[in-house]
Design a protein around this motif. Structure first.
Motif, PDB file in Angstrom:
ATOM      1  N   GLY A  52       0.830  -1.199   0.000  1.00  0.00           N
ATOM      2  CA  GLY A  52       0.000   0.000   0.000  1.00  0.00           C
ATOM      3  C   GLY A  52       0.864   1.247   0.000  1.00  0.00           C
ATOM      4  O   GLY A  52       2.006   1.242   0.488  1.00  0.00           O
ATOM      5  N   GLU A  53       0.353   2.328  -0.531  1.00  0.00           N
ATOM      6  CA  GLU A  53       1.080   3.596  -0.581  1.00  0.00           C
ATOM      7  C   GLU A  53       1.295   4.117   0.838  1.00  0.00           C
ATOM      8  O   GLU A  53       0.349   4.223   1.620  1.00  0.00           O
ATOM      9  CB  GLU A  53       0.277   4.616  -1.391  1.00  0.00           C
ATOM     10  N   PRO A  54       2.541   4.445   1.210  1.00  0.00           N
ATOM     11  CA  PRO A  54       2.787   4.930   2.574  1.00  0.00           C
ATOM     12  C   PRO A  54       2.250   6.337   2.795  1.00  0.00           C
ATOM     13  O   PRO A  54       2.140   7.134   1.860  1.00  0.00           O
ATOM     14  CB  PRO A  54       4.314   4.897   2.679  1.00  0.00           C
ATOM     15  N   GLY A  55       1.896   6.625   4.028  1.00  0.00           N
ATOM     16  CA  GLY A  55       1.517   7.981   4.416  1.00  0.00           C
ATOM     17  C   GLY A  55       0.151   8.428   3.962  1.00  0.00           C
ATOM     18  O   GLY A  55      -0.107   9.638   3.875  1.00  0.00           O
ATOM     19  N   VAL A  56      -0.751   7.507   3.691  1.00  0.00           N
ATOM     20  CA  VAL A  56      -2.091   7.874   3.230  1.00  0.00           C
ATOM     21  C   VAL A  56      -2.995   8.091   4.435  1.00  0.00           C
ATOM     22  O   VAL A  56      -3.125   7.220   5.301  1.00  0.00           O
ATOM     23  CB  VAL A  56      -2.688   6.778   2.323  1.00  0.00           C
ATOM     24  N   THR A  57      -3.638   9.262   4.495  1.00  0.00           N
ATOM     25  CA  THR A  57      -4.573   9.569   5.578  1.00  0.00           C
ATOM     26  C   THR A  57      -5.771  10.335   5.027  1.00  0.00           C
ATOM     27  O   THR A  57      -5.686  10.991   3.991  1.00  0.00           O
ATOM     28  CB  THR A  57      -3.915  10.424   6.676  1.00  0.00           C
ATOM     29  N   GLY A  58      -6.889  10.226   5.713  1.00  0.00           N
ATOM     30  CA  GLY A  58      -8.043  11.070   5.426  1.00  0.00           C
ATOM     31  C   GLY A  58      -8.773  10.788   4.130  1.00  0.00           C
ATOM     32  O   GLY A  58      -9.446  11.675   3.597  1.00  0.00           O
ATOM     33  N   LEU A  59      -8.682   9.577   3.598  1.00  0.00           N
ATOM     34  CA  LEU A  59      -9.429   9.264   2.383  1.00  0.00           C
ATOM     35  C   LEU A  59     -10.915   9.157   2.697  1.00  0.00           C
ATOM     36  O   LEU A  59     -11.305   8.498   3.663  1.00  0.00           O
ATOM     37  CB  LEU A  59      -8.945   7.949   1.781  1.00  0.00           C
ATOM     38  N   THR A  60     -11.744   9.777   1.890  1.00  0.00           N
ATOM     39  CA  THR A  60     -13.187   9.698   2.079  1.00  0.00           C
ATOM     40  C   THR A  60     -13.721   8.385   1.527  1.00  0.00           C
ATOM     41  O   THR A  60     -13.039   7.680   0.759  1.00  0.00           O
ATOM     42  CB  THR A  60     -13.885  10.856   1.370  1.00  0.00           C
ATOM     43  N   ALA A  61     -14.952   8.076   1.906  1.00  0.00           N
ATOM     44  CA  ALA A  61     -15.593   6.869   1.378  1.00  0.00           C
ATOM     45  C   ALA A  61     -15.731   6.955  -0.134  1.00  0.00           C
ATOM     46  O   ALA A  61     -15.579   5.960  -0.852  1.00  0.00           O
ATOM     47  CB  ALA A  61     -16.961   6.676   2.033  1.00  0.00           C
ATOM     48  N   GLY A  62     -15.990   8.149  -0.641  1.00  0.00           N
ATOM     49  CA  GLY A  62     -16.112   8.328  -2.082  1.00  0.00           C
ATOM     50  C   GLY A  62     -14.809   8.075  -2.805  1.00  0.00           C
ATOM     51  O   GLY A  62     -14.789   7.463  -3.877  1.00  0.00           O
ATOM     52  N   ALA A  63     -13.698   8.531  -2.221  1.00  0.00           N
ATOM     53  CA  ALA A  63     -12.388   8.305  -2.825  1.00  0.00           C
ATOM     54  C   ALA A  63     -12.052   6.821  -2.825  1.00  0.00           C
ATOM     55  O   ALA A  63     -11.549   6.285  -3.813  1.00  0.00           O
ATOM     56  CB  ALA A  63     -11.326   9.102  -2.081  1.00  0.00           C
ATOM     57  N   SER A  64     -12.341   6.156  -1.724  1.00  0.00           N
ATOM     58  CA  SER A  64     -12.091   4.716  -1.643  1.00  0.00           C
ATOM     59  C   SER A  64     -12.914   3.953  -2.669  1.00  0.00           C
ATOM     60  O   SER A  64     -12.420   3.009  -3.306  1.00  0.00           O
ATOM     61  CB  SER A  64     -12.408   4.202  -0.234  1.00  0.00           C
ATOM     62  N   ALA A  65     -14.172   4.372  -2.855  1.00  0.00           N
ATOM     63  CA  ALA A  65     -15.031   3.716  -3.832  1.00  0.00           C
ATOM     64  C   ALA A  65     -14.517   3.938  -5.250  1.00  0.00           C
ATOM     65  O   ALA A  65     -14.581   3.035  -6.095  1.00  0.00           O
ATOM     66  CB  ALA A  65     -16.460   4.237  -3.697  1.00  0.00           C
ATOM     67  N   ALA A  66     -13.982   5.136  -5.521  1.00  0.00           N
ATOM     68  CA  ALA A  66     -13.440   5.423  -6.847  1.00  0.00           C
ATOM     69  C   ALA A  66     -12.227   4.548  -7.132  1.00  0.00           C
ATOM     70  O   ALA A  66     -12.060   4.030  -8.244  1.00  0.00           O
ATOM     71  CB  ALA A  66     -13.071   6.901  -6.944  1.00  0.00           C
ATOM     72  N   ILE A  67     -11.379   4.367  -6.127  1.00  0.00           N
ATOM     73  CA  ILE A  67     -10.219   3.483  -6.290  1.00  0.00           C
ATOM     74  C   ILE A  67     -10.677   2.054  -6.512  1.00  0.00           C
ATOM     75  O   ILE A  67     -10.131   1.338  -7.371  1.00  0.00           O
ATOM     76  CB  ILE A  67      -9.293   3.593  -5.072  1.00  0.00           C
ATOM     77  N   SER A  68     -11.685   1.622  -5.785  1.00  0.00           N
ATOM     78  CA  SER A  68     -12.207   0.262  -5.948  1.00  0.00           C
ATOM     79  C   SER A  68     -12.693   0.028  -7.372  1.00  0.00           C
ATOM     80  O   SER A  68     -12.425  -1.023  -7.967  1.00  0.00           O
ATOM     81  CB  SER A  68     -13.336   0.004  -4.952  1.00  0.00           C
ATOM     82  N   ARG A  69     -13.373   1.010  -7.940  1.00  0.00           N
ATOM     83  CA  ARG A  69     -13.866   0.872  -9.318  1.00  0.00           C
ATOM     84  C   ARG A  69     -12.703   0.775 -10.302  1.00  0.00           C
ATOM     85  O   ARG A  69     -12.754  -0.019 -11.258  1.00  0.00           O
ATOM     86  CB  ARG A  69     -14.770   2.044  -9.674  1.00  0.00           C
ATOM     87  N   ARG A  70     -11.659   1.558 -10.078  1.00  0.00           N
ATOM     88  CA  ARG A  70     -10.510   1.492 -10.981  1.00  0.00           C
ATOM     89  C   ARG A  70      -9.805   0.133 -10.875  1.00  0.00           C
ATOM     90  O   ARG A  70      -9.402  -0.436 -11.892  1.00  0.00           O
ATOM     91  CB  ARG A  70      -9.531   2.626 -10.658  1.00  0.00           C
ATOM     92  N   MET A  71      -9.682  -0.361  -9.670  1.00  0.00           N
ATOM     93  CA  MET A  71      -9.033  -1.657  -9.504  1.00  0.00           C
ATOM     94  C   MET A  71      -9.898  -2.775 -10.074  1.00  0.00           C
ATOM     95  O   MET A  71      -9.377  -3.777 -10.578  1.00  0.00           O
ATOM     96  CB  MET A  71      -8.729  -1.914  -8.030  1.00  0.00           C
ATOM     97  N   ASP A  72     -11.226  -2.613 -10.032  1.00  0.00           N
ATOM     98  CA  ASP A  72     -12.111  -3.582 -10.681  1.00  0.00           C
ATOM     99  C   ASP A  72     -11.836  -3.635 -12.185  1.00  0.00           C
ATOM    100  O   ASP A  72     -11.872  -4.705 -12.800  1.00  0.00           O
ATOM    101  CB  ASP A  72     -13.575  -3.218 -10.441  1.00  0.00           C
ATOM    102  N   GLY A  73     -11.578  -2.456 -12.765  1.00  0.00           N
ATOM    103  CA  GLY A  73     -11.255  -2.420 -14.187  1.00  0.00           C
ATOM    104  C   GLY A  73      -9.964  -3.145 -14.494  1.00  0.00           C
ATOM    105  O   GLY A  73      -9.869  -3.887 -15.481  1.00  0.00           O
TER     106      GLY A  73
END
Length: 221
Positions: A52-73
C-alpha cells in the motif's frame, strides 16, 4: 478466475537465513468469515512488507469507492489473460488491491529462471494492461514448491521475479512503479506441497497491484 479476499498483509522483501523457525501467513475472507491461517516451516527470518502507498490519511468513502472501481477495471483486464489468476484484497490503507498469480510452469522451464519463448506474449499482454493504468503500483515476488533446499529455492524464486521485472521494464513500465521485488522461496504456499498439483500451484510469480500516489491524489481532487 477472480476471488475476493481480505488479506492481513505481511509479506517479505527479502530474507535472512537462520535456524528453522515457524512463519505464519494469515488470510481472511469477508469480515464475517472465520480467520484461517497456514503455517509453514522455513529456514528463514522474513522481513515484513506492507502493501500500500505509505503515508495515506483522510481518504473519504467516495475516494475509496473510486479506487475500488478502478481496480475492478484492472482486475477484469487481468482475468482474461491466459493462465493468470486474480485475487482482490484490502491493502494497508483499506483500499482495494489485487494479486495476479502467474504459474511458473507457464513462464519458465522446470527449475530454470530463463523465460520460455512463449511467455513473452503473456507478459506483453500483462504489460499492456499496466500501461493502461499508470496510477497502479506493482510489487513482484517469485515463489517455489518445497522440493530442494531453501537456498536453491530462494535463488530461483528471486531470479524468476527479476526476469519478470526486466521484461516489464523492457515493455515500457516505469521503473518507479515497481516498488519491491524478490524471492519468497516456499514460504507462502497457496496449496499443499504434498501433491504434484499443489506443488505446481505453488510454483508461481505473484504481482501485487495497488493504488499508487498518483491515483490517490486524483480521486481526492
Amino acid at each position: 478466475m477472480k476471488k475476493d479476499l481480505f488479506v492481513i498483509v505481511s509479506f517479505s522483501l527479502g530474507l535472512l537465513v537462520s535456524g528453522c523457525r515457524t512463519v505464519s501467513h494469515s488470510v481472511k475472507g469477508t469480515p464475517s468469515e472465520t480467520e484461517k491461517s497456514e503455517t509453514v516451516e522455513t529456514g528463514a527470518v522474513l522481513k515484513p512488507l506492507v502493501i500500500g502507498e505509505p503515508g495515506v490519511t483522510g481518504l473519504t468513502a467516495g475516494a475509496s469507492a473510486a479506487i475500488s472501481r478502478r481496480m475492478d477495471g484492472v482486475a477484469a483486464r487481468m482475468a482474461v489473460l491466459d493462465g493468470a489468476q486474480v485475487d482482490s484484497f484490502t491493502d494497508a490503507n483499506g483500499l482495494k488491491a489485487l494479486r495476479v498469480m502467474l504459474p511458473s510452469d507457464v513462464l519458465f522451464e522446470a527449475g530454470k529462471d530463463v523465460l520460455r519463448a512463449d511467455a513473452g506474449q503473456l507478459l506483453a499482454a500483462l504489460a499492456e494492461v499496466l500501461r493502461q493504468y499508470p496510477e497502479v503500483n506493482i510489487m513482484v515476488f517469485g515463489h517455489t514448491d518445497n522440493v530442494g533446499t531453501l537456498q536453491a529455492n530462494q535463488k530461483v524464486s528471486g531470479e524468476r521475479a527479476a526476469a519478470v521485472v526486466r521484461t516489464l521494464l523492457a515493455q515500457g513500465i516505469e521503473e518507479g512503479r515497481i516498488t519491491a521485488s524478490g524471492g519468497r522461496n516456499f514460504a507462502d504456499p497457496v496449496a499443499s506441497n504434498d501433491t504434484a498439483d499443489g506443488q505446481a500451484q505453488n510454483r508461481r510469480v505473484d504481482l501485487y497491484l495497488y493504488a499508487g500516489k498518483r491515483m490517490i491524489q486524483t480521486v481526492q481532487q
